[in-house]
Design a protein around this motif. Structure first.
Motif, PDB file in Angstrom:
ATOM      1  N   ASP A   1       0.864  -1.176   0.000  1.00  0.00           N
ATOM      2  CA  ASP A   1       0.000   0.000   0.000  1.00  0.00           C
ATOM      3  C   ASP A   1       0.905   1.232   0.000  1.00  0.00           C
ATOM      4  O   ASP A   1       2.113   1.115   0.171  1.00  0.00           O
ATOM      5  CB  ASP A   1      -0.886  -0.024   1.250  1.00  0.00           C
ATOM      6  N   TYR A   2       0.350   2.379  -0.207  1.00  0.00           N
ATOM      7  CA  TYR A   2       1.163   3.589  -0.148  1.00  0.00           C
ATOM      8  C   TYR A   2       0.346   4.725   0.428  1.00  0.00           C
ATOM      9  O   TYR A   2      -0.885   4.736   0.339  1.00  0.00           O
ATOM     10  CB  TYR A   2       1.694   3.954  -1.532  1.00  0.00           C
ATOM     11  N   ALA A   3       1.035   5.687   1.037  1.00  0.00           N
ATOM     12  CA  ALA A   3       0.350   6.863   1.586  1.00  0.00           C
ATOM     13  C   ALA A   3      -0.072   7.763   0.431  1.00  0.00           C
ATOM     14  O   ALA A   3       0.596   7.813  -0.602  1.00  0.00           O
ATOM     15  CB  ALA A   3       1.292   7.606   2.521  1.00  0.00           C
ATOM     16  N   ASP A   4      -1.189   8.456   0.627  1.00  0.00           N
ATOM     17  CA  ASP A   4      -1.697   9.342  -0.432  1.00  0.00           C
ATOM     18  C   ASP A   4      -0.711  10.499  -0.633  1.00  0.00           C
ATOM     19  O   ASP A   4      -0.491  11.291   0.284  1.00  0.00           O
ATOM     20  CB  ASP A   4      -3.069   9.868  -0.004  1.00  0.00           C
ATOM     21  N   PRO A   5      -0.079  10.603  -1.793  1.00  0.00           N
ATOM     22  CA  PRO A   5       0.927  11.660  -1.959  1.00  0.00           C
ATOM     23  C   PRO A   5       0.329  13.038  -2.193  1.00  0.00           C
ATOM     24  O   PRO A   5       1.004  14.040  -2.023  1.00  0.00           O
ATOM     25  CB  PRO A   5       1.714  11.200  -3.190  1.00  0.00           C
ATOM     26  N   LEU A   6      -0.937  13.110  -2.599  1.00  0.00           N
ATOM     27  CA  LEU A   6      -1.494  14.411  -2.984  1.00  0.00           C
ATOM     28  C   LEU A   6      -1.573  15.386  -1.816  1.00  0.00           C
ATOM     29  O   LEU A   6      -1.131  16.530  -1.944  1.00  0.00           O
ATOM     30  CB  LEU A   6      -2.850  14.236  -3.647  1.00  0.00           C
ATOM     31  N   PRO A   7      -2.122  14.962  -0.630  1.00  0.00           N
ATOM     32  CA  PRO A   7      -2.149  15.925   0.472  1.00  0.00           C
ATOM     33  C   PRO A   7      -0.769  16.443   0.829  1.00  0.00           C
ATOM     34  O   PRO A   7      -0.623  17.605   1.231  1.00  0.00           O
ATOM     35  CB  PRO A   7      -2.748  15.130   1.632  1.00  0.00           C
ATOM     36  N   GLN A   8       0.250  15.595   0.651  1.00  0.00           N
ATOM     37  CA  GLN A   8       1.603  16.072   0.976  1.00  0.00           C
ATOM     38  C   GLN A   8       2.009  17.191   0.024  1.00  0.00           C
ATOM     39  O   GLN A   8       2.615  18.184   0.448  1.00  0.00           O
ATOM     40  CB  GLN A   8       2.570  14.904   0.891  1.00  0.00           C
ATOM     41  N   ALA A   9       1.645  17.021  -1.246  1.00  0.00           N
ATOM     42  CA  ALA A   9       1.951  18.082  -2.206  1.00  0.00           C
ATOM     43  C   ALA A   9       1.164  19.344  -1.877  1.00  0.00           C
ATOM     44  O   ALA A   9       1.687  20.464  -1.939  1.00  0.00           O
ATOM     45  CB  ALA A   9       1.624  17.607  -3.614  1.00  0.00           C
TER      46      ALA A   9
END
Lengths: 525, 132
Positions: free
Chosen positions: B63-71
């Protein structure tokens, strides 16, 4: 080179801002480049508008990422119209600023100006909610700089209020964006609209809360009651060309409400459809009345105009709240009219201020200014236009809005409020005009007093008055060509009703096929 | 962890709003900064709270963490940073020009008349206010 008008209406102001920053010591170069960029932008936006009128919404995928993932710029007829208005307004106000030497009162005027245009165009073109936030910040940061340009103490105080309230609004914007992303998992407006239409009932209250939070944000930008208190001071205390350009700033809020709420909470939104409409209608009516009282209470000409801007925005918000089929074309017609006439009035106020060195534009009787009749005549013309009296374009705009609201259940309330506030505005404008242009003191008083220096006829710098002529003549053009222009706004509205077409167009944007591509996700795998 | 994050965001927002309602520009600046922190945490939380997952898609991970909120947070931090810097500069300018750091620039009655030059400026030399 790709001559896509969508991207060039953003790149041109941005690139010219960068070039202007490098030439910050050479005012002549700066002026030529800035004026050249603004006039080319007018051509580009007209081309874009013509393009949009003849086709489906055009998209431009930034960074070549496909629709719901990357940021999409969308040019439809609505955004095209606002691009044209912004470009024309910017050219006129910039011309006035250059001729009146307003741009030399501080540094980086032209840089900030172009960045402001960049932010405005971006906000009109973007199809992504977070990107809208970013462009809002760009245009706000530039507007803070312009507002304080060449400023005095009053300016700083009004600027501080303006900055703080807009920063607070930005925080709320991010909260709303975060909530929407958390529930719906996307930020593309077309995609959001589709997801809201199929939203499970548990999540509806949260999305409604986010939608209303967004409404608060846009209400701050468009100065809706009770969030308008920053506007009159900020607009009345800045330089004339900047105030004229700011005539479009409140319309950004109106546009954002039409775009975001109209799409996300439009007819297809199921249980959440029309979430924002009752709020807009009633708060708009209250704002309109308060703005009319504000024009009566104003102590300077520029304050009066600031309240007139408020009144015109309130009328637009009421029109959004009415939400009948014929309202949108009427609203757009009134939007074109009110933006240009208010900007023209702000520029005119500066000449009045120069002609009365004693009292500036305060509503106190003073010696007659040079060319009193001419300036008074122009004022009369603009006053007729902005107060919505026949035969000028404001009358058509208001008439069309009222006509479209006949079917509305609260028609009589709307009618009564608009007409009453109009009456108050007319009274206020008559009072302003008679104090400034009729109640002039006789020059003979000068000779028997020790105030000789006061009596020297003041010098009005007539340079740049072409901008006023240009802006006000748009009012005449709107009157003469009311039918074709109304047909354009009807076509804009017709395209706006086809929300599914817009969504389809945005979500099927295919990335350009790049023959030189080296890395792709499949290759990595 | 959800409760901890929620309490953090709530406290930051409440303190931010409280400070924002103060009358001094310094408190207002701090309030806006706290509010910006709250927003950043909130945006992070909206990508769902996950621990120990790669931010960018990794073929080995499940699985992976959602990268969009980080951006988004990165963008928001940059913007908030710039805005705070501007606001501080403006607050200092207001302090210098208005003579105090009240947000309304109080304690000077002549502030209410617009377009008036400060008496110290030489442009106003010796002119009388009222010719009549």
């Amino acid at each position: 080179m790709n001559l896509n008008p969508v991207i060039w209406s953003l790149l041109l102001p941005l690139l010219s801002a960068i070039v202007l920053l490098l030439l910050s010591q050479r005012i002549k170069w700066q002026r030529s480049i800035s004026l050249f960029a603004s006039s080319s932008l007018v051509l580009i936006t007209f081309y874009a508008m013509g393009f949009a009128l003849s086709s489906t919404p055009q998209t431009y995928a930034l960074g070549n990422w496909p629709a719901p993932f990357g940021i999409i710029l969308v040019l439809d007829q609505l955004s095209g119209l606002l691009l044209v208005i912004t470009a024309l307004l910017s050219l006129a106000a910039l011309w006035c600023a250059v001729r009146q030497n307003t741009d030399q009162q501080g540094v980086h005027f032209h840089v900030l100006w172009q960045l402001q245009i960049f932010g405005l165009n971006g906000a009109f073109l973007t199809g992504d909610l977070f990107n809208l936030f970013v462009f809002f910040e760009v245009l706000l940061l530039a507007s803070y700089g312009l507002l304080l340009h060449g400023g005095r103490r009053q300016n700083t105080k009004a600027g501080l209020h303006y900055v703080v309230i807009n920063l607070l609004a930005s925080s709320l914007f991010l909260f709303a964006v975060g909530t929407l992303y958390g529930i719906l998992g996307t930020l593309n407006m077309a995609d959001l609209a589709q997801k809201i239409a199929h939203l499970p009932a548990d999540n509806q209250p949260i999305v409604a809360a986010a939608g209303l939070l967004l409404l608060v944000v846009f209400a701050v930008k468009s100065a809706l009651f009770p969030l308008y208190l920053w506007l009159p001071k900020a607009y009345a205390n800045t330089t004339a060309p900047v105030a004229a350009l700011f005539a479009i700033m409140t319309k950004v809020g109106v546009y954002a409400i039409i775009r975001v709420h109209g799409m996300l909470f439009g007819e297809n939104a199921g249980a959440l459809a029309g979430l924002h409409l009752p709020w807009l209608l009633w708060l708009g009516l209250i704002t309109l009345l308060l703005a009319a009282f504000g024009t009566l209470a104003a102590t300077t000409l520029r304050q009066t105009i600031a309240y007139l801007v408020l009144a015109s925005v309130a009328t637009l918000l009421i029109a959004i709240g009415i939400n009948q089929t014929q309202t949108l074309p009427a609203l757009l017609f009134y939007l074109i009219h009110s933006t240009f006439i208010a900007a023209g009035l702000f520029l005119l106020a500066d000449y009045v201020r120069q002609g009365r060195p004693q009292h500036a534009d305060r509503l106190i009787a003073d010696f007659a200014m040079p060319r009193n009749t001419l300036i008074g005549g122009v004022y009369l013309f603009a006053a007729i236009a902005i107060s919505g009296m026949p035969p000028l374009s404001g009358f058509f705009g208001k008439l069309l809005i009222l006509q479209s609201s006949i079917q509305h259940p609260y028609f009589w309330w709307i009618l009564a409020t608009i007409l009453l506030s109009n009456l108050l505005i007319i009274i206020a404008l008559v009072r302003v005009g008679s104090v400034l242009f009729y109640q002039t003191l006789p020059r003979e008083r000068c000779h028997d007093s020790a105030l000789q220096t006061q009596c020297l006829p003041p010098h009005i710098n007539p340079q740049g008055c072409g901008a006023i002529v240009g802006l006000l003549s748009i009012g005449i053009l709107l009157t003469l060509f009311a039918q074709p222009i109304y047909q354009i706004t009807e076509s804009i509205s017709a395209q706006w009703q086809q929300v599914t077409l817009y969504q389809q167009q945005v979500l099927t944007t295919a990335p350009f096929d790049n023959p030189n591509k080296t890395l792709y996700w499949e290759d990595i795998k | 962890m959800e409760i901890l994050i929620a309490v953090c965001i709530g406290t930051l927002t409440a303190s931010g709003v409280f400070l924002l309602l103060r009358a001094r520009t310094f408190a207002v600046v701090i309030g806006l900064t706290l509010l910006a922190y709250a927003v950043n945490l909130f945006l992070f939380a909206m990508g769902r709270l996950q621990i120990g997952l790669p931010a960018v898609i990794n073929a080995q991970a499940n699985d992976y963490a959602d990268p969009l909120p980080q951006a988004l947070v990165l963008t928001a931090i940059v913007i908030a940073f710039g805005m705070t810097a501007f606001l501080i500069a403006l607050a200092i300018k207001a302090r210098a020009e208005l003579g105090n750091d009240h947000v309304d620039g109080l304690h000077r009655a002549n502030d209410e008349t617009p377009e008036q030059e400060t008496p110290t400026k030489s442009r106003n030399n010796g002119r009388m206010r009222n010719p009549i």
